[in-house]
Design a protein around this motif. Structure first.
Motif, PDB file in Angstrom:
ATOM      1  N   LEU A 140       0.867  -1.111  -0.052  1.00  0.00           N
ATOM      2  CA  LEU A 140      -0.035   0.116   0.126  1.00  0.00           C
ATOM      3  C   LEU A 140       0.930   1.299   0.055  1.00  0.00           C
ATOM      4  O   LEU A 140       1.714   1.364   0.826  1.00  0.00           O
ATOM      5  CB  LEU A 140      -0.955   0.146   1.348  1.00  0.00           C
ATOM      6  N   ILE A 141       0.573   2.123  -1.080  1.00  0.00           N
ATOM      7  CA  ILE A 141       1.694   3.038  -1.359  1.00  0.00           C
ATOM      8  C   ILE A 141       1.048   4.264  -1.254  1.00  0.00           C
ATOM      9  O   ILE A 141       0.025   4.641  -1.834  1.00  0.00           O
ATOM     10  CB  ILE A 141       2.353   2.876  -2.519  1.00  0.00           C
ATOM     11  N   GLY A 142       1.689   5.473  -0.397  1.00  0.00           N
ATOM     12  CA  GLY A 142       0.940   6.538  -0.163  1.00  0.00           C
ATOM     13  C   GLY A 142       2.007   8.058  -0.739  1.00  0.00           C
ATOM     14  O   GLY A 142       1.433   8.453  -1.863  1.00  0.00           O
ATOM     15  N   THR A 143       2.782   8.171  -0.395  1.00  0.00           N
ATOM     16  CA  THR A 143       3.596   9.556  -0.579  1.00  0.00           C
ATOM     17  C   THR A 143       4.119   9.361  -2.178  1.00  0.00           C
ATOM     18  O   THR A 143       3.955  10.616  -2.506  1.00  0.00           O
ATOM     19  CB  THR A 143       4.855   9.643   0.281  1.00  0.00           C
ATOM     20  N   ARG A 144       4.294   8.549  -2.577  1.00  0.00           N
ATOM     21  CA  ARG A 144       4.906   8.364  -3.854  1.00  0.00           C
ATOM     22  C   ARG A 144       3.505   8.691  -4.801  1.00  0.00           C
ATOM     23  O   ARG A 144       3.845   9.431  -5.994  1.00  0.00           O
ATOM     24  CB  ARG A 144       5.421   6.888  -4.563  1.00  0.00           C
ATOM     25  N   PHE A 145       2.532   8.242  -4.595  1.00  0.00           N
ATOM     26  CA  PHE A 145       1.169   8.675  -5.332  1.00  0.00           C
ATOM     27  C   PHE A 145       0.497  10.155  -5.254  1.00  0.00           C
ATOM     28  O   PHE A 145      -0.130  10.566  -5.966  1.00  0.00           O
ATOM     29  CB  PHE A 145       0.038   7.702  -5.123  1.00  0.00           C
ATOM     30  N   GLN A 146       1.164  10.778  -3.925  1.00  0.00           N
ATOM     31  CA  GLN A 146       0.729  12.151  -4.010  1.00  0.00           C
ATOM     32  C   GLN A 146       1.503  12.972  -5.030  1.00  0.00           C
ATOM     33  O   GLN A 146       0.813  14.217  -5.399  1.00  0.00           O
ATOM     34  CB  GLN A 146       1.068  12.651  -2.576  1.00  0.00           C
ATOM     35  N   ALA A 147       2.621  12.560  -5.446  1.00  0.00           N
ATOM     36  CA  ALA A 147       3.348  13.126  -6.548  1.00  0.00           C
ATOM     37  C   ALA A 147       2.893  12.642  -7.781  1.00  0.00           C
ATOM     38  O   ALA A 147       3.853  12.025  -8.537  1.00  0.00           O
ATOM     39  CB  ALA A 147       4.880  13.236  -6.415  1.00  0.00           C
ATOM     40  N   THR A 148       1.951  12.825  -8.282  1.00  0.00           N
ATOM     41  CA  THR A 148       1.506  12.255  -9.830  1.00  0.00           C
ATOM     42  C   THR A 148       0.323  13.214 -10.290  1.00  0.00           C
ATOM     43  O   THR A 148      -0.068  14.136  -9.488  1.00  0.00           O
ATOM     44  CB  THR A 148       0.840  10.711  -9.471  1.00  0.00           C
ATOM     45  N   ALA A 149       0.198  13.001 -11.341  1.00  0.00           N
ATOM     46  CA  ALA A 149      -0.433  14.027 -12.389  1.00  0.00           C
ATOM     47  C   ALA A 149      -1.995  14.346 -11.802  1.00  0.00           C
ATOM     48  O   ALA A 149      -2.584  15.361 -11.921  1.00  0.00           O
ATOM     49  CB  ALA A 149      -0.713  13.618 -13.775  1.00  0.00           C
ATOM     50  N   GLU A 150      -2.516  13.033 -11.272  1.00  0.00           N
ATOM     51  CA  GLU A 150      -3.940  13.098 -10.821  1.00  0.00           C
ATOM     52  C   GLU A 150      -4.058  13.400  -9.436  1.00  0.00           C
ATOM     53  O   GLU A 150      -5.324  13.483  -9.101  1.00  0.00           O
ATOM     54  CB  GLU A 150      -4.449  11.669 -11.139  1.00  0.00           C
ATOM     55  N   SER A 151      -3.185  13.571  -8.535  1.00  0.00           N
ATOM     56  CA  SER A 151      -3.359  13.752  -7.227  1.00  0.00           C
ATOM     57  C   SER A 151      -4.139  15.075  -6.960  1.00  0.00           C
ATOM     58  O   SER A 151      -3.859  16.107  -7.630  1.00  0.00           O
ATOM     59  CB  SER A 151      -1.817  13.964  -6.485  1.00  0.00           C
ATOM     60  N   LEU A 152      -4.607  15.282  -5.968  1.00  0.00           N
ATOM     61  CA  LEU A 152      -5.545  16.278  -5.478  1.00  0.00           C
ATOM     62  C   LEU A 152      -4.495  17.503  -4.896  1.00  0.00           C
ATOM     63  O   LEU A 152      -5.178  18.496  -4.558  1.00  0.00           O
ATOM     64  CB  LEU A 152      -6.784  16.179  -4.926  1.00  0.00           C
ATOM     65  N   VAL A 153      -3.264  17.404  -4.576  1.00  0.00           N
ATOM     66  CA  VAL A 153      -2.591  18.212  -3.568  1.00  0.00           C
ATOM     67  C   VAL A 153      -2.446  19.228  -4.590  1.00  0.00           C
ATOM     68  O   VAL A 153      -2.223  19.324  -5.713  1.00  0.00           O
ATOM     69  CB  VAL A 153      -1.169  17.395  -3.348  1.00  0.00           C
ATOM     70  N   ASP A 154      -2.071  20.163  -3.748  1.00  0.00           N
ATOM     71  CA  ASP A 154      -1.876  21.696  -4.431  1.00  0.00           C
ATOM     72  C   ASP A 154      -0.225  21.577  -5.051  1.00  0.00           C
ATOM     73  O   ASP A 154       0.438  20.768  -4.662  1.00  0.00           O
ATOM     74  CB  ASP A 154      -1.511  22.834  -3.197  1.00  0.00           C
ATOM     75  N   PRO A 155       0.002  22.183  -6.191  1.00  0.00           N
ATOM     76  CA  PRO A 155       1.290  22.034  -6.837  1.00  0.00           C
ATOM     77  C   PRO A 155       2.494  22.307  -5.883  1.00  0.00           C
ATOM     78  O   PRO A 155       3.636  21.609  -6.112  1.00  0.00           O
ATOM     79  CB  PRO A 155       1.078  23.218  -7.789  1.00  0.00           C
ATOM     80  N   SER A 156       2.306  23.307  -4.942  1.00  0.00           N
ATOM     81  CA  SER A 156       3.287  23.437  -4.226  1.00  0.00           C
ATOM     82  C   SER A 156       3.778  22.455  -2.921  1.00  0.00           C
ATOM     83  O   SER A 156       4.933  22.111  -2.664  1.00  0.00           O
ATOM     84  CB  SER A 156       2.995  24.698  -3.108  1.00  0.00           C
ATOM     85  N   VAL A 157       2.548  21.668  -2.761  1.00  0.00           N
ATOM     86  CA  VAL A 157       3.100  20.256  -2.049  1.00  0.00           C
ATOM     87  C   VAL A 157       3.632  19.264  -2.778  1.00  0.00           C
ATOM     88  O   VAL A 157       4.519  18.721  -2.412  1.00  0.00           O
ATOM     89  CB  VAL A 157       1.499  19.773  -1.485  1.00  0.00           C
ATOM     90  N   ALA A 158       3.285  19.212  -4.036  1.00  0.00           N
ATOM     91  CA  ALA A 158       3.718  18.234  -5.001  1.00  0.00           C
ATOM     92  C   ALA A 158       5.243  18.539  -5.126  1.00  0.00           C
ATOM     93  O   ALA A 158       6.076  17.618  -5.200  1.00  0.00           O
ATOM     94  CB  ALA A 158       3.287  18.298  -6.213  1.00  0.00           C
ATOM     95  N   LYS A 159       5.679  19.897  -5.183  1.00  0.00           N
ATOM     96  CA  LYS A 159       6.886  20.486  -5.427  1.00  0.00           C
ATOM     97  C   LYS A 159       7.691  19.737  -4.231  1.00  0.00           C
ATOM     98  O   LYS A 159       8.935  19.594  -4.340  1.00  0.00           O
ATOM     99  CB  LYS A 159       6.781  21.941  -5.806  1.00  0.00           C
TER     100      LYS A 159
END
Length: 319
Positions: free
Chosen positions: A192-211
């Motif tokens: 079960l993978i979390g952090t890696r999938f936060q940094a994907t094109a479809e994630s709902l996180v703000d671009p600043s969070v992905a960065k």
């Protein structure tokens, strides 16, 4: 080459990879993309917000692929689970707190019951409740986890042995295919993978969070309750959260009781958020954040993770 496990057979997916149902980032588009890539996409139902669920559930439900939804056991009511079950998910995952008020509803609806555990007592309860899959979460994970938990490497095989033959997913500190391979080597049926999938094109996180995640380092993550207290979150004290660095951590580290008794400090936090001086939410990130270096489409990432895992297992078996 597909890696067939009890998990892939149960859900009819190609790869032993599941999306952690992260509130605020694992929306319908991300869950659907993970499922299209051959993993199991789990929608981040979190606190059971009805408006959010009404918007995101149809997106993943219409994907035509196996999918599920996850909730925080301590924070929801049965209505949230019932609302999700109306969309016929293949699985419902319950994490953090007592899942027993919701398990019979999930089983009666025909969905697979996934229970995340952070210690052996929770693992025994999950077996007693009839979990179809158990997630063993180590302390390396991003976001919330047990304050006094154990790291993934020693925790997963103990849970695997304790709950057999129930399939186990490993969670915590897994961000590439080598981590998936390690999970399988420990006896888990997948990861079960979390952090890696936060940094994907479809994630709902703000671009600043992905960065921040792409630029983050594992040594900069920290497990604490400071930010939950400062932002007035109702999380039980048993669970702390691993995040990247934050000004309020520097200011209040090791002073949690003092912060909890200081309403002016919590008002100052809200004011700082309103002014944009600090982010609206902490940046949840696990210790493997160093391995996150780009923002790929999630379906492509699932395929890459599976290929890396297969290669890692093949290399490990060579003379």
């Amino acid at each position: 080459m597909a890696l067939s496990t009890a998990f892939t057979k149960l859900f009819g997916v190609r790869h032993p990879i599941a999306l952690a149902p992260m509130g605020g980032s694992a929306g319908g588009a991300l869950a659907a993309a993970v499922s299209r890539g051959g993993g199991l996409g789990l929608l981040g139902g979190a606190y059971g917000d009805r408006d959010w669920l009404a918007r995101e559930l149809p997106i993943v439900a219409d994907s035509g692929q196996p999918w599920g939804v996850g909730f925080l056991s301590w924070a929801i009511d049965v209505g949230a689970v019932d609302h999700a079950l109306e969309h016929d998910p293949g699985a419902v995952m319950l994490s953090f707190g007592d899942p027993s008020p919701f398990t019979e509803r999930v089983r009666a609806a025909g969905a697979a019951l996934i229970i995340q555990v952070t210690d052996l007592e929770e693992a025994r309860q999950a077996v007693d409740l009839g979990a179809d899959v158990i997630v063993a979460q180590g302390t390396e994970s991003g976001g919330h986890g047990a304050r006094l938990g154990r790291s993934t490497l020693p925790f997963v095989p103990v849970v695997v042995d304790l709950v057999a033959p129930v399939p186990v997913l490993a969670a915590g500190g897994i961000a590439d295919g080598r981590g998936v391979a390690a999970a399988l080597a420990l006896g888990a049926a997948g990861a079960l993978i979390g952090t890696r999938f936060q940094a994907t094109a479809e994630s709902l996180v703000d671009p600043s969070v992905a960065k921040a995640i792409v630029e983050g380092r594992g040594q900069d993550t920290e497990r604490n309750r400071v930010l939950d207290i400062a932002r007035g979150a109702r999380w039980p004290s048993k669970y702390t959260a691993r995040t990247l660095g934050h000004p309020y951590l520097d200011q209040w580290r090791d002073r949690e009781a003092e912060l909890a008794a200081n309403p002016e400090a919590r008002l100052a936090y809200q004011a700082d958020v309103a002014r944009g001086d600090i982010p609206a939410l902490p940046v949840w990130a696990g210790e493997a954040v160093d391995l996150v270096t780009d923002l790929p489409p999630a379906a492509d990432l699932v395929t890459a993770l599976a290929a890396q895992a297969d290669d890692a297992l093949a290399r490990a078996g060579r003379d």
